[in-house]
Design a protein around this motif. Structure first.
Motif, PDB file in Angstrom:
ATOM      1  N   GLU A  55       0.836  -1.352  -0.117  1.00 45.94           N
ATOM      2  CA  GLU A  55       0.030   0.181   0.092  1.00 45.94           C
ATOM      3  C   GLU A  55       0.770   1.255   0.066  1.00 45.94           C
ATOM      4  N   VAL A  56       0.236   2.461  -0.132  1.00 49.31           N
ATOM      5  CA  VAL A  56       1.000   3.659  -0.074  1.00 49.31           C
ATOM      6  C   VAL A  56       1.962   3.957   0.877  1.00 49.31           C
ATOM      7  N   GLU A  57       1.622   3.155   2.241  1.00 50.81           N
ATOM      8  CA  GLU A  57       2.243   3.303   3.444  1.00 50.81           C
ATOM      9  C   GLU A  57       3.645   2.605   3.268  1.00 50.81           C
ATOM     10  N   HIS A  58       3.535   1.529   2.594  1.00 55.73           N
ATOM     11  CA  HIS A  58       4.639   0.584   2.310  1.00 55.73           C
ATOM     12  C   HIS A  58       5.703   1.490   1.551  1.00 55.73           C
ATOM     13  N   TYR A  59       5.275   1.804   0.197  1.00 54.79           N
ATOM     14  CA  TYR A  59       6.085   2.516  -0.671  1.00 54.79           C
ATOM     15  C   TYR A  59       6.906   3.994   0.260  1.00 54.79           C
ATOM     16  N   GLY A  60       6.141   4.726   0.943  1.00 56.81           N
ATOM     17  CA  GLY A  60       6.363   5.783   1.718  1.00 56.81           C
ATOM     18  C   GLY A  60       7.738   5.162   2.535  1.00 56.81           C
ATOM     19  N   CYS A  61       7.454   4.209   3.246  1.00 62.63           N
ATOM     20  CA  CYS A  61       8.667   3.494   3.793  1.00 62.63           C
ATOM     21  C   CYS A  61      10.124   3.432   3.052  1.00 62.63           C
ATOM     22  N   LEU A  62       9.773   2.715   1.938  1.00 61.53           N
ATOM     23  CA  LEU A  62      10.930   2.535   1.081  1.00 61.53           C
ATOM     24  C   LEU A  62      11.572   3.868   0.557  1.00 61.53           C
ATOM     25  N   VAL A  63      10.810   4.783   0.065  1.00 58.76           N
ATOM     26  CA  VAL A  63      11.086   5.941  -0.294  1.00 58.76           C
ATOM     27  C   VAL A  63      11.970   6.830   0.870  1.00 58.76           C
ATOM     28  N   ASP A  64      11.591   6.650   1.830  1.00 55.10           N
ATOM     29  CA  ASP A  64      12.349   7.277   3.358  1.00 55.10           C
ATOM     30  C   ASP A  64      13.429   6.461   3.313  1.00 55.10           C
ATOM     31  N   CYS A  65      13.419   5.195   3.236  1.00 59.25           N
ATOM     32  CA  CYS A  65      14.879   4.434   3.571  1.00 59.25           C
ATOM     33  C   CYS A  65      15.715   4.808   2.346  1.00 59.25           C
ATOM     34  N   LEU A  66      15.468   4.823   0.981  1.00 62.74           N
ATOM     35  CA  LEU A  66      16.448   5.175   0.103  1.00 62.74           C
ATOM     36  C   LEU A  66      16.888   6.649   0.121  1.00 62.74           C
ATOM     37  N   GLY A  67      15.834   7.592   0.666  1.00 61.76           N
ATOM     38  CA  GLY A  67      15.998   8.872   0.514  1.00 61.76           C
ATOM     39  C   GLY A  67      17.111   9.293   1.828  1.00 61.76           C
ATOM     40  N   ARG A  68      16.922   8.614   2.936  1.00 58.92           N
ATOM     41  CA  ARG A  68      17.856   8.861   4.302  1.00 58.92           C
ATOM     42  C   ARG A  68      19.200   8.460   3.844  1.00 58.92           C
ATOM     43  N   SER A  69      19.410   7.195   2.945  1.00 59.02           N
ATOM     44  CA  SER A  69      20.834   6.975   2.779  1.00 59.02           C
ATOM     45  C   SER A  69      21.492   7.550   1.355  1.00 59.02           C
ATOM     46  N   GLY A  70      20.824   8.628   0.794  1.00 56.84           N
ATOM     47  CA  GLY A  70      21.452   9.446   0.000  1.00 56.84           C
ATOM     48  C   GLY A  70      20.955   8.797  -1.433  1.00 56.84           C
ATOM     49  N   ARG A  71      20.104   7.859  -1.403  1.00 57.87           N
ATOM     50  CA  ARG A  71      19.973   7.427  -2.941  1.00 57.87           C
ATOM     51  C   ARG A  71      18.590   7.994  -3.558  1.00 57.87           C
ATOM     52  N   LEU A  72      18.759   9.439  -3.684  1.00 50.91           N
ATOM     53  CA  LEU A  72      17.651  10.401  -3.783  1.00 50.91           C
ATOM     54  C   LEU A  72      16.866  10.034  -5.221  1.00 50.91           C
ATOM     55  N   GLU A  73      17.844   9.820  -6.439  1.00 49.12           N
ATOM     56  CA  GLU A  73      17.269   9.585  -7.677  1.00 49.12           C
ATOM     57  C   GLU A  73      16.685   8.237  -7.683  1.00 49.12           C
ATOM     58  N   GLU A  74      16.858   7.218  -7.003  1.00 52.14           N
ATOM     59  CA  GLU A  74      16.144   6.116  -7.036  1.00 52.14           C
ATOM     60  C   GLU A  74      14.779   6.356  -6.141  1.00 52.14           C
ATOM     61  N   ALA A  75      14.834   7.053  -5.226  1.00 50.38           N
ATOM     62  CA  ALA A  75      13.695   7.363  -4.373  1.00 50.38           C
ATOM     63  C   ALA A  75      12.731   8.112  -5.221  1.00 50.38           C
ATOM     64  N   GLU A  76      13.368   8.912  -5.905  1.00 47.72           N
ATOM     65  CA  GLU A  76      12.291   9.694  -6.914  1.00 47.72           C
ATOM     66  C   GLU A  76      11.716   8.675  -8.104  1.00 47.72           C
ATOM     67  N   GLU A  77      12.700   7.951  -8.722  1.00 48.47           N
ATOM     68  CA  GLU A  77      12.154   7.082  -9.671  1.00 48.47           C
ATOM     69  C   GLU A  77      11.027   5.908  -9.053  1.00 48.47           C
ATOM     70  N   LEU A  78      11.208   5.788  -7.715  1.00 50.65           N
ATOM     71  CA  LEU A  78      10.244   5.022  -7.217  1.00 50.65           C
ATOM     72  C   LEU A  78       8.830   5.573  -6.815  1.00 50.65           C
TER      73      LEU A  78
END
Length: 469
Positions: free
Chosen positions: A233-256
């Motif tokens: 669900e949208v909350e799970h995607y939010g958690c993964l975006v948060d995880c990628l973003g905090r680790s500096g993988r912003l491009e991957e987070a935006e792509e997701l």
């Protein structure tokens, strides 16, 4: 009839029935409870409390209804005050009241109150059964009050566990940055024949986000549909975006975000915006921030985060523009506040407020503390002060952040070496985080601080988050 009208949203008709019962002398404690409960459920907590105070007789349900009403309306301190009054009137609380009180303790970080409830349950073990609901409320309270050891002890001792009990423990481990333990517990619950649900995955993905375990998070996320037949669900995607973003993988987070099969909600974009603030990506931050200001025009936190990104980049004209937009839209900022419980009393501090009876002593103590920190090499981090003012003024503004005031009060109110526990409603800023690390080393104090994101345990100049939050 009263309850039915309230459930249909017809408050007026419920009041008419109640008034008619009064005229005929047919009111009893049940009808009073129905009115108090209905008003509380409709968000009319002041009216509910006034009616509660007028009750000629009360039973345990009466107390439970008003306490629960305060909690659901966000008035946690008031809920504890009612509970204290209940105690003074020698009303024995039952399981339902205690569960509600533990929820209030968890929110406020009121460890002393929570410990009292735990001791009471132990004393009354013949009449109050520690079932899965009460046990989970107890472990959740300990985890949110900074005592993960006690949360684990309660969890291990629970004879009855449900999936929500495992979820609460996983969430507690996540809050304290214990990703490996959270993941291990995730697999342990399956070995014990408990099947994870969507909430379980939110907890374990958050644990990965707070510790930078990106690959583990990706593996778990991909297993949701493939192994557990749970559609993210949208909350799970939010958690993964948060995880990628905090680790500096912003491009991957935006792509997701752009490839999500469901419409991203503001929380998902908010995770990405928070990552832009952490890593100083003003270009992406501006794009996401402007989008959020249109999606949530009344959310003050979005304005503050975008302003923070601009301030860090010293784009003061843009900071001024965001502040002007807030004013035009009538958006009020959510002030930072910190709470500390001492002697069973919850003290709240806000920057710029001087209503506490010991405020003069607190300011004096804080001044001495800052001077000592400066002797140890502390230099205020002024990059997040959202005004284009002189450096000296910025340093003064940082000195009086609510968590520093709460810690200073803790110093003058506790014995040397005693742990100071503080709960803050917002994310701790970089400057306060650095200052508190130094305080823990210079003064030899352990400080447990829970902010909006997670727990920080400061000890000997280091933080349990390892500067990753």
């Amino acid at each position: 009839m009263i309850d039915g009208y309230f459930r249909c949203g017809d408050v007026g008709s419920a009041e008419e029935v109640f008034d008619e019962m009064g005229e005929r002398g047919r009111r009893n404690v049940g009808s009073w409870n129905a009115m108090v409960s209905g008003l509380a459920r409709r968000g009319k907590i002041e009216d509910a409390r006034n009616l509660f105070d007028e009750m000629p007789d009360r039973d345990e349900i009466s107390w439970s209804v008003v306490i629960d009403g305060y909690i659901k309306s966000g008035f946690y301190k008031e809920a504890l005050e009612v509970f204290n009054t209940m105690q003074s009137e020698r009303i024995r609380p039952g399981k339902f009241v205690l569960t509600s009180v533990l929820a209030a303790c968890a929110h406020l970080g009121a460890l002393d109150h929570g410990r009292w409830v735990h001791a009471y349950v132990r004393r009354k073990k013949k009449s109050i059964v520690m079932d899965a609901v009460l046990g989970t409320a107890l472990l959740d309270m300990y985890a949110k009050c900074g005592r993960l050891d006690m949360a684990w002890e309660v969890f291990e001792s629970m004879k009855e566990k449900e999936v929500f009990s495992w979820n609460a423990m996983i969430k507690g481990l996540a809050m304290h940055g214990r990703a490996d333990d959270a993941v291990e517990l995730f697999f342990e619950m399956q070995r014990r024949k408990f099947r994870p649900n969507g909430i379980t995955f939110i907890g374990v993905l958050n644990a990965c986000a707070h510790s930078g375990a990106v690959e583990q998070a990706l593996k778990l996320f991909n297993s949701m549909e493939n192994v557990y037949n749970i559609e993210p669900e949208v909350e799970h995607y939010g958690c993964l975006v948060d995880c990628l973003g905090r680790s500096g993988r912003l491009e991957e987070a935006e792509e997701l975000v752009n490839s999500m099969p469901i419409e991203p909600n503001p929380a998902v974009y908010g995770s990405l915006l928070g990552a832009c603030r952490i890593h100083g990506n003003a270009e992406l931050g501006e794009r996401i921030g402007r989008l959020l200001l249109e999606l949530e025009p009344n959310n003050s936190g979005r304005y503050a985060l975008l302003s923070n990104i601009y301030a860090k980049a010293e784009r003061w004209d843009d900071v001024a523009e965001v502040r002007k937009l807030m004013k035009e839209r009538g958006v009020k900022t959510n002030p930072g506040s910190s709470m500390i419980e001492l002697g069973g009393c919850v003290h709240e501090f806000k920057m710029g407020e001087g209503c506490h009876p010991k405020m003069k002593e607190i300011y004096s103590t804080l001044k001495v503390m800052i001077e000592r920190l400066e002797m140890e090499g502390y230099v205020p981090n002024t990059s997040q002060v959202l005004f284009n003012i002189e450096e000296e003024e910025k340093e003064t503004a940082l000195q009086y952040h609510s968590e520093k005031l709460a810690i200073a009060f803790g110093f003058i109110s506790t014995k040397p070496g005693e742990t100071i526990r503080v709960v803050k409603n917002l994310r701790v800023c970089d400057d306060c985080h650095s200052a508190i690390k130094l305080i823990s080393r210079v003064y030899g104090r352990e400080i447990a601080l829970r902010d909006r994101v997670r727990y920080h345990h400061f000890r000997d100049g280091t933080c349990s988050c390892k500067d990753f939050w």
